[in-house]
Design a protein around this motif. Structure first.
Motif, PDB file in Angstrom:
ATOM      1  N   UNK A 133       0.794  -1.234   0.000  1.00 34.23           N
ATOM      2  CA  UNK A 133       0.000   0.000   0.000  1.00 34.23           C
ATOM      3  C   UNK A 133       0.827   1.285   0.000  1.00 34.23           C
ATOM      4  N   UNK A 134       2.086   1.209  -0.413  1.00 33.98           N
ATOM      5  CA  UNK A 134       2.942   2.390  -0.329  1.00 33.98           C
ATOM      6  C   UNK A 134       2.414   3.548  -1.176  1.00 33.98           C
ATOM      7  N   UNK A 135       1.882   3.267  -2.351  1.00 33.32           N
ATOM      8  CA  UNK A 135       1.371   4.340  -3.213  1.00 33.32           C
ATOM      9  C   UNK A 135       0.157   5.021  -2.573  1.00 33.32           C
ATOM     10  N   UNK A 136      -0.725   4.243  -1.975  1.00 33.11           N
ATOM     11  CA  UNK A 136      -1.903   4.805  -1.309  1.00 33.11           C
ATOM     12  C   UNK A 136      -1.483   5.660  -0.119  1.00 33.11           C
ATOM     13  N   UNK A 137      -0.563   5.141   0.669  1.00 34.62           N
ATOM     14  CA  UNK A 137      -0.085   5.882   1.824  1.00 34.62           C
ATOM     15  C   UNK A 137       0.591   7.185   1.392  1.00 34.62           C
ATOM     16  N   UNK A 138       1.466   7.104   0.397  1.00 38.79           N
ATOM     17  CA  UNK A 138       2.142   8.300  -0.097  1.00 38.79           C
ATOM     18  C   UNK A 138       1.127   9.325  -0.609  1.00 38.79           C
ATOM     19  N   UNK A 139       0.084   8.855  -1.264  1.00 39.69           N
ATOM     20  CA  UNK A 139      -0.947   9.761  -1.759  1.00 39.69           C
ATOM     21  C   UNK A 139      -1.660  10.514  -0.645  1.00 39.69           C
ATOM     22  N   UNK A 140      -1.696   9.952   0.540  1.00 39.66           N
ATOM     23  CA  UNK A 140      -2.378  10.587   1.666  1.00 39.66           C
ATOM     24  C   UNK A 140      -1.461  11.467   2.508  1.00 39.66           C
ATOM     25  N   UNK A 141      -0.173  11.134   2.589  1.00 40.57           N
ATOM     26  CA  UNK A 141       0.713  11.890   3.468  1.00 40.57           C
ATOM     27  C   UNK A 141       1.905  12.525   2.768  1.00 40.57           C
ATOM     28  N   UNK A 142       2.250  12.036   1.581  1.00 45.31           N
ATOM     29  CA  UNK A 142       3.413  12.584   0.892  1.00 45.31           C
ATOM     30  C   UNK A 142       4.636  12.539   1.793  1.00 45.31           C
ATOM     31  N   UNK A 143       5.354  13.652   1.857  1.00 50.12           N
ATOM     32  CA  UNK A 143       6.564  13.695   2.678  1.00 50.12           C
ATOM     33  C   UNK A 143       6.344  14.394   4.021  1.00 50.12           C
ATOM     34  N   UNK A 144       5.076  14.517   4.410  1.00 49.78           N
ATOM     35  CA  UNK A 144       4.740  15.169   5.688  1.00 49.78           C
ATOM     36  C   UNK A 144       4.804  14.189   6.854  1.00 49.78           C
ATOM     37  N   UNK A 145       4.844  14.750   8.044  1.00 47.61           N
ATOM     38  CA  UNK A 145       4.855  13.921   9.249  1.00 47.61           C
ATOM     39  C   UNK A 145       3.456  13.374   9.513  1.00 47.61           C
ATOM     40  N   UNK A 146       3.416  12.136   9.977  1.00 51.11           N
ATOM     41  CA  UNK A 146       2.149  11.458  10.237  1.00 51.11           C
ATOM     42  C   UNK A 146       2.384  10.343  11.239  1.00 51.11           C
ATOM     43  N   UNK A 147       1.284   9.762  11.716  1.00 53.20           N
ATOM     44  CA  UNK A 147       1.370   8.550  12.529  1.00 53.20           C
ATOM     45  C   UNK A 147       0.040   7.810  12.476  1.00 53.20           C
ATOM     46  N   UNK A 148       0.121   6.514  12.738  1.00 55.79           N
ATOM     47  CA  UNK A 148      -1.067   5.667  12.793  1.00 55.79           C
ATOM     48  C   UNK A 148      -0.708   4.374  13.505  1.00 55.79           C
ATOM     49  N   UNK A 149      -1.737   3.585  13.784  1.00 56.79           N
ATOM     50  CA  UNK A 149      -1.558   2.252  14.346  1.00 56.79           C
ATOM     51  C   UNK A 149      -1.974   1.254  13.275  1.00 56.79           C
ATOM     52  N   UNK A 150      -1.159   0.236  13.097  1.00 57.38           N
ATOM     53  CA  UNK A 150      -1.437  -0.830  12.135  1.00 57.38           C
ATOM     54  C   UNK A 150      -1.832  -2.076  12.923  1.00 57.38           C
ATOM     55  N   UNK A 151      -2.939  -2.684  12.525  1.00 54.66           N
ATOM     56  CA  UNK A 151      -3.371  -3.946  13.096  1.00 54.66           C
ATOM     57  C   UNK A 151      -2.865  -5.085  12.232  1.00 54.66           C
ATOM     58  N   UNK A 152      -2.302  -6.104  12.859  1.00 57.01           N
ATOM     59  CA  UNK A 152      -1.664  -7.201  12.139  1.00 57.01           C
ATOM     60  C   UNK A 152      -2.220  -8.535  12.628  1.00 57.01           C
ATOM     61  N   UNK A 153      -2.574  -9.368  11.683  1.00 57.32           N
ATOM     62  CA  UNK A 153      -2.897 -10.765  11.976  1.00 57.32           C
ATOM     63  C   UNK A 153      -1.776 -11.593  11.374  1.00 57.32           C
ATOM     64  N   UNK A 154      -1.263 -12.563  12.124  1.00 52.66           N
ATOM     65  CA  UNK A 154      -0.143 -13.359  11.632  1.00 52.66           C
ATOM     66  C   UNK A 154      -0.411 -14.851  11.804  1.00 52.66           C
ATOM     67  N   UNK A 155       0.302 -15.637  11.019  1.00 52.33           N
ATOM     68  CA  UNK A 155       0.211 -17.087  11.101  1.00 52.33           C
ATOM     69  C   UNK A 155       0.880 -17.525  12.407  1.00 52.33           C
ATOM     70  N   UNK A 156       0.159 -18.236  13.276  1.00 55.40           N
ATOM     71  CA  UNK A 156       0.746 -18.607  14.573  1.00 55.40           C
ATOM     72  C   UNK A 156       1.919 -19.581  14.454  1.00 55.40           C
ATOM     73  N   UNK A 157       2.005 -20.315  13.361  1.00 55.55           N
ATOM     74  CA  UNK A 157       3.107 -21.262  13.195  1.00 55.55           C
ATOM     75  C   UNK A 157       4.387 -20.572  12.726  1.00 55.55           C
ATOM     76  N   UNK A 158       4.248 -19.748  11.672  1.00 53.69           N
ATOM     77  CA  UNK A 158       5.435 -19.115  11.092  1.00 53.69           C
ATOM     78  C   UNK A 158       5.720 -17.729  11.657  1.00 53.69           C
ATOM     79  N   UNK A 159       4.700 -17.071  12.215  1.00 49.72           N
ATOM     80  CA  UNK A 159       4.856 -15.706  12.685  1.00 49.72           C
ATOM     81  C   UNK A 159       4.755 -14.672  11.582  1.00 49.72           C
ATOM     82  N   UNK A 160       4.586 -15.122  10.339  1.00 53.67           N
ATOM     83  CA  UNK A 160       4.512 -14.214   9.188  1.00 53.67           C
ATOM     84  C   UNK A 160       3.136 -13.551   9.119  1.00 53.67           C
TER      85      UNK A 160
END
Length: 128
Positions: free
Chosen positions: A85-112
């Motif tokens: 999603x780098x293009x979408x993110x760049x379109x929203x913030x460009x080179x300005x300062x920002x912050x957010x929280x990312x929610x992650x679901x991962x495979x319990x076996x591999x951790x990926x």
């Protein structure tokens, strides 16, 4: 957490790191929401929360991209999100300062990561 990173995170006007008896959490001060790792739940879940933001450098010379999960799975999830999603993110913030929280679901076996998405609003710091 190093003193330099603690200072950089403290400069964020919205998303803050806090620690309590359960462990680390990210707090959205604007909305009053808390984000934790699924490993802190009972029963535990294969999820994590992570910080993503462009923050001012501690030396005052520009900014840097900060990525930090409550656990490594969260950091991997942010990389997964950026890769897709780098293009979408760049379109929203460009080179300005920002912050957010990312929610992650991962495979319990591999951790990926298997899914990563914004869990909080995407805050542009000049808007806060």
């Amino acid at each position: 957490m190093s003193n330099a990173m603690r200072g950089a995170y403290d400069a964020d006007p919205v998303i803050h790191w806090e620690r309590d008896e359960t462990g680390w959490k990210l707090v959205d001060k604007r909305r009053g929401c808390e984000y934790r790792s699924g490993s802190q739940l009972d029963p535990a879940e294969p999820t994590d929360s992570a910080f993503l933001g462009r923050l001012p450098r501690p030396d005052g010379n520009g900014s840097f991209l900060a990525i930090a999960g409550i656990h490594p799975n969260g950091s991997l999830g942010v990389i997964h999100l950026l890769a897709s999603e780098i293009a979408t993110l760049w379109g929203q913030v460009g080179d300005r300062r920002f912050s957010c929280v990312v929610g992650v679901e991962y495979d319990p076996q591999s951790g990926e990561p298997v899914r990563a998405e914004l869990a909080s609003a995407l805050y542009r710091h000049e808007d806060t």
